[in-house]
Design a protein around this motif. Structure first.
Motif, mmCIF file in Angstrom:
data_model
loop_
_atom_site.group_PDB
_atom_site.id
_atom_site.type_symbol
_atom_site.label_atom_id
_atom_site.label_comp_id
_atom_site.label_asym_id
_atom_site.label_seq_id
_atom_site.Cartn_x
_atom_site.Cartn_y
_atom_site.Cartn_z
ATOM 1 N N UNK A 19 -59.637 10.148 -33.360
ATOM 2 C CA UNK A 19 -59.948 10.429 -34.539
ATOM 3 C C UNK A 19 -60.066 12.591 -34.904
ATOM 4 N N UNK A 20 -61.047 12.817 -34.037
ATOM 5 C CA UNK A 20 -61.681 13.700 -34.063
ATOM 6 C C UNK A 20 -59.854 15.217 -34.296
ATOM 7 N N UNK A 21 -59.387 14.713 -33.149
ATOM 8 C CA UNK A 21 -58.399 15.271 -33.226
ATOM 9 C C UNK A 21 -57.525 15.584 -34.618
ATOM 10 N N UNK A 22 -57.160 14.499 -35.123
ATOM 11 C CA UNK A 22 -56.842 13.979 -36.184
ATOM 12 C C UNK A 22 -56.648 14.403 -37.784
ATOM 13 N N UNK A 23 -58.189 14.700 -37.712
ATOM 14 C CA UNK A 23 -59.288 15.404 -38.349
ATOM 15 C C UNK A 23 -58.692 16.886 -38.267
ATOM 16 N N UNK A 24 -58.510 17.517 -37.062
ATOM 17 C CA UNK A 24 -58.570 18.589 -36.711
ATOM 18 C C UNK A 24 -57.328 19.130 -37.637
ATOM 19 N N UNK A 25 -55.707 18.213 -37.348
ATOM 20 C CA UNK A 25 -54.654 18.924 -36.895
ATOM 21 C C UNK A 25 -54.744 18.275 -38.904
ATOM 22 N N UNK A 26 -55.033 17.837 -39.663
ATOM 23 C CA UNK A 26 -54.663 17.039 -41.223
ATOM 24 C C UNK A 26 -55.664 18.082 -42.357
ATOM 25 N N UNK A 27 -56.520 18.032 -41.534
ATOM 26 C CA UNK A 27 -57.655 19.328 -42.044
ATOM 27 C C UNK A 27 -59.127 18.255 -42.578
ATOM 28 N N UNK A 28 -58.934 17.499 -42.267
ATOM 29 C CA UNK A 28 -60.094 16.540 -42.702
ATOM 30 C C UNK A 28 -61.242 16.439 -42.061
ATOM 31 N N UNK A 30 -63.898 15.467 -42.559
ATOM 32 C CA UNK A 30 -65.331 14.088 -42.494
ATOM 33 C C UNK A 30 -64.492 13.350 -41.326
ATOM 34 N N UNK A 31 -63.048 13.200 -41.276
ATOM 35 C CA UNK A 31 -63.027 12.676 -40.058
ATOM 36 C C UNK A 31 -62.761 12.752 -38.516
ATOM 37 N N UNK A 32 -62.627 14.200 -39.074
ATOM 38 C CA UNK A 32 -63.227 15.322 -37.987
ATOM 39 C C UNK A 32 -64.443 14.655 -37.343
ATOM 40 N N UNK A 33 -65.678 14.840 -38.762
ATOM 41 C CA UNK A 33 -66.632 14.629 -37.801
ATOM 42 C C UNK A 33 -66.884 12.798 -37.550
ATOM 43 N N UNK A 34 -66.173 12.539 -37.799
ATOM 44 C CA UNK A 34 -66.178 10.782 -37.450
ATOM 45 C C UNK A 34 -66.307 11.258 -36.032
ATOM 46 N N UNK A 35 -64.980 11.538 -35.992
ATOM 47 C CA UNK A 35 -64.231 11.470 -34.383
ATOM 48 C C UNK A 35 -65.814 12.561 -33.570
ATOM 49 N N UNK A 36 -66.281 13.401 -33.874
ATOM 50 C CA UNK A 36 -67.390 13.636 -33.201
ATOM 51 C C UNK A 36 -68.559 12.809 -33.099
ATOM 52 N N UNK A 37 -68.739 11.839 -33.991
ATOM 53 C CA UNK A 37 -69.665 11.441 -33.960
ATOM 54 C C UNK A 37 -69.617 9.731 -33.114
ATOM 55 N N UNK A 38 -68.486 9.441 -33.147
ATOM 56 C CA UNK A 38 -67.833 8.169 -32.247
ATOM 57 C C UNK A 38 -68.364 8.865 -30.966
ATOM 58 N N UNK A 39 -67.461 10.165 -30.706
ATOM 59 C CA UNK A 39 -67.578 10.650 -29.387
ATOM 60 C C UNK A 39 -68.853 10.346 -28.317
#
Length: 64
Positions: A19-28, A30-39
């Motif tokens: 999720x973090x990488x997907x958020x980083x690649x898409x410029x989102x 919120x998704x990047x933050x959610x990925x960090x939180x899950x990790x």
């Protein structure tokens, strides 16, 4: 049960990385933050599992 918990935690960490990488690649952000939180949550749970294992090993050592 401990093995399954560890597997779930590792899976949560991996999904968080995705999720973090997907958020980083898409410029989102919120998704990047959610990925960090899950990790981070998966990592914290993993630490708890390792602590439980250490306590079990200590008990096993002194009970023998």
């Amino acid at each position: 049960m401990s093995f399954l918990d560890k597997l779930k935690n590792k899976t949560q960490q991996a999904m968080g990385r995705g999720k973090e990488e997907a958020g980083r690649q898409s410029g989102d952000p919120r998704l990047e933050s959610e990925g960090r939180r899950d990790r981070a949550a998966g990592g914290a749970k993993q630490v708890g599992e390792k602590a439980k294992d250490a306590v079990k090993e200590t008990r096993r050592t002194f009970d023998s």
